[in-house]
Scaffold this motif. Structure first.
Motif, PDB file in Angstrom:
ATOM      1  N   UNK A  50     -33.331  30.595  95.924  1.00  0.00           N
ATOM      2  CA  UNK A  50     -33.144  31.508  97.048  1.00  0.00           C
ATOM      3  C   UNK A  50     -33.624  32.920  96.712  1.00  0.00           C
ATOM      4  N   UNK A  51     -33.532  33.298  95.442  1.00  0.00           N
ATOM      5  CA  UNK A  51     -34.056  34.608  95.037  1.00  0.00           C
ATOM      6  C   UNK A  51     -35.579  34.642  95.177  1.00  0.00           C
ATOM      7  N   UNK A  52     -36.220  33.536  94.803  1.00  0.00           N
ATOM      8  CA  UNK A  52     -37.686  33.476  94.928  1.00  0.00           C
ATOM      9  C   UNK A  52     -38.103  33.603  96.390  1.00  0.00           C
ATOM     10  N   UNK A  53     -37.413  32.884  97.263  1.00  0.00           N
ATOM     11  CA  UNK A  53     -37.736  32.943  98.690  1.00  0.00           C
ATOM     12  C   UNK A  53     -37.444  34.341  99.255  1.00  0.00           C
ATOM     13  N   UNK A  54     -36.349  34.945  98.818  1.00  0.00           N
ATOM     14  CA  UNK A  54     -36.029  36.296  99.293  1.00  0.00           C
ATOM     15  C   UNK A  54     -37.121  37.278  98.873  1.00  0.00           C
ATOM     16  N   UNK A  55     -37.656  37.099  97.672  1.00  0.00           N
ATOM     17  CA  UNK A  55     -38.708  38.009  97.213  1.00  0.00           C
ATOM     18  C   UNK A  55     -40.003  37.805  98.000  1.00  0.00           C
ATOM     19  N   UNK A  56     -40.300  36.562  98.374  1.00  0.00           N
ATOM     20  CA  UNK A  56     -41.468  36.307  99.224  1.00  0.00           C
ATOM     21  C   UNK A  56     -41.236  36.904 100.612  1.00  0.00           C
ATOM     22  N   UNK A  57     -40.039  36.736 101.134  1.00  0.00           N
ATOM     23  CA  UNK A  57     -39.739  37.284 102.458  1.00  0.00           C
ATOM     24  C   UNK A  57     -39.794  38.809 102.479  1.00  0.00           C
ATOM     25  N   UNK A 232     -37.411  28.262  86.387  1.00  0.00           N
ATOM     26  CA  UNK A 232     -37.245  27.676  87.727  1.00  0.00           C
ATOM     27  C   UNK A 232     -37.656  28.662  88.820  1.00  0.00           C
ATOM     28  N   UNK A 233     -37.273  29.927  88.665  1.00  0.00           N
ATOM     29  CA  UNK A 233     -37.621  30.959  89.649  1.00  0.00           C
ATOM     30  C   UNK A 233     -39.134  31.036  89.823  1.00  0.00           C
ATOM     31  N   UNK A 234     -39.873  31.049  88.718  1.00  0.00           N
ATOM     32  CA  UNK A 234     -41.332  31.203  88.791  1.00  0.00           C
ATOM     33  C   UNK A 234     -41.977  30.029  89.511  1.00  0.00           C
ATOM     34  N   UNK A 235     -41.491  28.836  89.245  1.00  0.00           N
ATOM     35  CA  UNK A 235     -42.044  27.647  89.891  1.00  0.00           C
ATOM     36  C   UNK A 235     -41.681  27.641  91.377  1.00  0.00           C
ATOM     37  N   UNK A 236     -40.475  28.112  91.696  1.00  0.00           N
ATOM     38  CA  UNK A 236     -40.078  28.208  93.107  1.00  0.00           C
ATOM     39  C   UNK A 236     -41.004  29.158  93.869  1.00  0.00           C
ATOM     40  N   UNK A 311     -41.058  29.845  78.375  1.00  0.00           N
ATOM     41  CA  UNK A 311     -40.484  31.090  77.860  1.00  0.00           C
ATOM     42  C   UNK A 311     -40.899  32.336  78.607  1.00  0.00           C
ATOM     43  N   UNK A 312     -41.579  32.177  79.738  1.00  0.00           N
ATOM     44  CA  UNK A 312     -42.018  33.357  80.495  1.00  0.00           C
ATOM     45  C   UNK A 312     -41.634  33.235  81.962  1.00  0.00           C
ATOM     46  N   UNK A 313     -41.565  34.409  82.586  1.00  0.00           N
ATOM     47  CA  UNK A 313     -41.298  34.463  84.028  1.00  0.00           C
ATOM     48  C   UNK A 313     -42.441  35.193  84.703  1.00  0.00           C
ATOM     49  N   UNK A 314     -42.747  34.783  85.905  1.00  0.00           N
ATOM     50  CA  UNK A 314     -43.720  35.500  86.715  1.00  0.00           C
ATOM     51  C   UNK A 314     -43.032  36.056  87.952  1.00  0.00           C
ATOM     52  N   UNK A 315     -43.496  37.214  88.394  1.00  0.00           N
ATOM     53  CA  UNK A 315     -43.140  37.667  89.738  1.00  0.00           C
ATOM     54  C   UNK A 315     -44.445  37.968  90.474  1.00  0.00           C
ATOM     55  N   UNK A 316     -44.353  38.189  91.762  1.00  0.00           N
ATOM     56  CA  UNK A 316     -45.552  38.332  92.599  1.00  0.00           C
ATOM     57  C   UNK A 316     -46.400  39.512  92.143  1.00  0.00           C
ATOM     58  N   UNK A 317     -47.715  39.311  92.176  1.00  0.00           N
ATOM     59  CA  UNK A 317     -48.656  40.360  91.748  1.00  0.00           C
ATOM     60  C   UNK A 317     -49.469  40.866  92.935  1.00  0.00           C
ATOM     61  N   UNK A 337     -39.908  43.928  96.114  1.00  0.00           N
ATOM     62  CA  UNK A 337     -38.626  43.246  95.929  1.00  0.00           C
ATOM     63  C   UNK A 337     -37.934  43.770  94.670  1.00  0.00           C
ATOM     64  N   UNK A 338     -36.770  44.283  94.841  1.00  0.00           N
ATOM     65  CA  UNK A 338     -36.071  44.829  93.687  1.00  0.00           C
ATOM     66  C   UNK A 338     -34.637  44.337  93.611  1.00  0.00           C
ATOM     67  N   UNK A 339     -34.442  43.027  93.547  1.00  0.00           N
ATOM     68  CA  UNK A 339     -33.092  42.578  93.221  1.00  0.00           C
ATOM     69  C   UNK A 339     -32.769  43.114  91.842  1.00  0.00           C
ATOM     70  N   UNK A 340     -31.593  43.590  91.650  1.00  0.00           N
ATOM     71  CA  UNK A 340     -31.270  44.277  90.397  1.00  0.00           C
ATOM     72  C   UNK A 340     -31.558  43.391  89.198  1.00  0.00           C
ATOM     73  N   UNK A 341     -31.314  42.099  89.356  1.00  0.00           N
ATOM     74  CA  UNK A 341     -31.506  41.203  88.221  1.00  0.00           C
ATOM     75  C   UNK A 341     -32.969  41.086  87.841  1.00  0.00           C
ATOM     76  N   UNK A 342     -33.830  40.974  88.861  1.00  0.00           N
ATOM     77  CA  UNK A 342     -35.249  40.823  88.571  1.00  0.00           C
ATOM     78  C   UNK A 342     -35.798  42.099  87.973  1.00  0.00           C
TER      79      UNK A 342
END
Ligand SMILES: [Zn+2]
Length: 367
Positions: A50-57, A232-236, A311-317, A337-342
């Protein structure tokens, strides 16, 4: 120029819809029990998805028209043609083909059916758009000229292109047969999709238990990815963008030439050239392409290349966002997207982001 266009898009959206604050990708859990589970693993998996989808949204400013009626009609003289639209998707748990009996959709909504299922080899997940279809009928006096005019009028009443976003597919052909042969061509925009993640992590067949999944996937999107695990987040993120048409839509295909060259103006403006920018499989950005994270501007491999290091994470570029604009989405790239955790993760990982690529990390491919 970018600011002007953004302002115009916002004005349009506000005048039509009043507010579009909570529009966008909606996850549908109808075909899975995994994400309903109360175990720590499953709660974290759902939160990451849901965090991945929220970041796309947060990045895509969806402008999709409502689909209010599953059946449209058109009339010419005494002939009325009807078109009954049908959507289908793959059950994300069983892979069975599912037909959506009566597809209507609120404005700005794109629905994705999610699940877990055994995948062979090194594939981490798969995502894509659903299928579309239509049934035709006619009633009335029925003569050749009227039949064509009625079909054309019915097709024109279709709400399925929806506005922004790629053309996912075009249905075209003829109906009714000689001498009433009537041609039609109907474009479909983004409406439904499906995505699933691998739950056969030992590749021995069948779904594995939570403990095995937890040793393969890094489910917690609020902590740095453990060495050797798949995020999991990156693949989502990656699979959701496939569902939205990246790598698998008519518009995408129309922008790929010579197999591996990209002709979309936005991505070319972002990275300088589209030559060789597409992976040989045709559905991804070339493996290893670097860009800059929207969250903090740091260098990172794009989300939409075909693989990720453990061992790595991606976020949108910025390049992922440029591809979305080439697919006719409006991106809100100033609203990072700036969820505090990300944010905490990316800042913590900023110093080692490039070094990780030098490590002898194991690579996993994915669709
Ligand atoms: Zn992929």
């Amino acid at each position: 120029m970018a600011h002007l266009r953004l302002a115009a898009a916002l004005t349009l959206a506000l005048s039509i819809f009043g507010s579009h604050a909570d529009a966008g990708v909606v996850l549908d859990y109808s075909d899975t029990t995994f994400f309903d589970g109360s175990s720590t693993v499953r709660v974290k998996a759902k939160a990451a998805l849901e965090a991945a989808v929220a970041d796309i949204n947060a990045v895509i400013d969806f402008n999709l028209g409502a689909i209010t009626n599953d059946v449209v009609t058109g009339t010419s003289g005494s002939t009325t043609a009807t078109i009954d639209f049908r959507y289908g998707y793959r059950n994300p748990t069983t892979n069975a083909t599912v037909e959506v009996p009566n597809t209507t959709m609120p404005a700005n909504e794109f629905r994705i059916f999610v699940g877990m299922r055994p995948l062979s080899g090194s594939t981490l997940g798969q995502g894509g758009p659903g299928s579309v279809g239509a049934g035709f009928g006619a009633s009335g006096f029925f003569n050749p000229g009227e039949a064509q005019a009625a079909v054309t009028a019915a097709a024109a009443a279709s709400e399925h292109r929806r506005g922004d976003g790629p053309v996912m597919a075009t249905l075209s052909g003829t109906v009714f047969g000689s001498p009433n042969d009537s041609a039609y061509s109907i474009e479909f925009g983004p409406t439904i999709g499906n995505l699933w993640f691998d739950d056969d992590v030992d590749n021995l067949g069948g779904s594995d238990g939570d403990a095995a999944l937890d040793s393969f996937w890094h489910f917690d999107h609020t902590t740095a990815v453990d060495a050797g695990k798949n995020d999991f987040y990156s693949v989502a993120l990656h699979e959701t963008l496939h569902a939205l048409g990246v790598g698998g839509s008519e518009t995408w295909d129309s922008l790929v030439t010579n197999g591996t060259d990209w002709t979309g103006a936005e991505a070319i403006a972002e990275i300088g050239s589209g030559i060789g920018l597409i992976d040989a499989g045709g559905a991804h950005i070339t493996d290893g392409t670097m860009s800059f994270r929207l969250s903090d501007g740091m260098a990172q491999e794009v989300v939409m290349d075909p693989s990720i290091f453990t061992g790595t994470r991606k976020s949108l570029t910025t390049l992922d966002a440029a591809f979305l604009r080439d697919l006719n989405y409006t991106t809100q790239i100033t609203a990072v997207p700036e969820p505090s955790s990300l944010l905490a993760m990316t800042l913590a990982g900023a110093g080692t982001g490039l070094l990780r690529r030098r490590k002898p990390s194991h690579r996993k491919t994915r669709c």
